[in-house]
Design an enzyme around this catalytic site. Sequence first.
Site, PDB file in Angstrom:
ATOM      1  CE1 TYR A 141      -3.647   2.543   0.526  1.00 14.43           C
ATOM      2  CE2 TYR A 141      -2.471   3.244   2.505  1.00 14.43           C
ATOM      3  CZ  TYR A 141      -3.471   3.452   1.574  1.00 14.43           C
ATOM      4  OH  TYR A 141      -4.299   4.542   1.687  1.00 14.43           O
ATOM      5  CG  ASP A 236       5.648   3.740   1.116  1.00  7.50           C
ATOM      6  OD1 ASP A 236       5.919   4.352   2.177  1.00  7.50           O
ATOM      7  OD2 ASP A 236       4.504   3.656   0.649  1.00  7.50           O
ATOM      8  CE  LYS A 264       0.599   4.857   8.309  1.00  6.72           C
ATOM      9  NZ  LYS A 264       0.579   4.003   7.169  1.00  6.72           N
TER      10      LYS A 264
END
Length: 428
Positions: A141, A236, A264
Amino acid sequence: MGRSEALFERALARIPGGVNSPVRAFLSVGGVPRFIKRADGAYLFDEDGKRYIDYIGSWGPMILGQNHPAVKEAVVKAAENGLSFGAATEKEVEMAEMICSLSHIEMIRMVNSGTEAVMSAVRAARGFTGRDKVIKLEGCYHGHADGMLVKAGSGVMTAGVPDSAGVPQGCARETLTAAYNDIESIKRLFEENKGEIACLIAEPVAANMGLVLPKEHFLEDLREICTKEGAVLIFDEVITGFRLAFGGAAEYFHVTPDLVTYGKIIGGGMPVGAYGGRKDIMSCISPSGNVYQAGTLSGNPVAMAAGLAQLTILKENPQIYEKLRKTGQRFAEGMEAVKKSCHAPVTVNQIGSLAGVFFTDIPVTDYETAKQSDTKAFAEYFHFMLEKGCYFAPSQFEAVFFSAAHSKEDIEYTLECAEEFFRERVLL
Ligand SMILES: *Cc1c(COP(=O)(O)O)cnc(C)c1O
């Protein structure tokens, strides 16, 4: 009716699905999402006053635990000076220098989410190479930008839709997909699209289809083929950055990507993302280059204060990573023991402070094997554990997150509950 139920009813009337991000809804496990009132350390407290051990950590950011006093203090102090100026600040420079203390990050640009970081990094790679096509790996994702919603893992897997409606054919067409851990399928894509691949983007450890680890040499092989084909390698690290190690997966596996995306953890709980890496590529970004990317609230002073406070603690206390690793390992070993004693058909993957418990007895190494999981059994397990006060993500395809606030007792208690579940379930 409890407060969560009452609030969910109101939310359903005004917010699509009653939530502002699909993974929060209990879509695949059923039931009513808990509305959280406050959080502290390793615990969440819902609107009805029930306490839960928090294994989501806001989906990754809260690596030090919830409501860390130093992070909170930094936010309050920054807020006293004003919330946003739309002008350059010292904090942004400090943040850039903090991230660029990693040897593989020469320049960095702050944005507001992981989605934005990925979208911008891919644009940078396209601008730098003058090529259009992108390779992404199935089950990874990378946020919800149009071109990334192809075989995109967790939220999308949970909803049972392979792709999103509303993504133009033209956007998805430039995204080619290969299987995670399958270097041959990736080589084939490079062969079939010779000289057309701008970049390959990967989660170095896939944490959005449950938790899937890279096979030995997989990341090195990605590095090698991108170098050979003149494509930009993007890691990522929105989840793994500053989590597997201060330098993320790049440091942990000793593989150097060209660009990295963060999110995050770097926001300490505030909405922050960033992308950076090689200076020659990052110099293509506007205003120094011709790849446009902007943001009204990018580098927001309150968000920078929160992120910097958290990163400073991580940097100055490297022993935190050892503690996190031990916590993750204790959980994984405990689950292995439960599996053995109860003959539970589960597969446990773990690395550092990330874990995945799949309801299948085959090894999970990619999207296809992850999908073999018995999601109905997972839903039963989820609700059993929730009732016991252990809050795991409401989906088979999300990782388990550990923070520095989890105690040995928290983990032991959780393992006892899991054992109770599997004992009862096997008896059925
Ligand atoms: C969460 C996540 C994103 C998206 O970040 P948002 O802040 O939710 O937009 C991108 N990539 C990975 C690996 C993620 O886990």
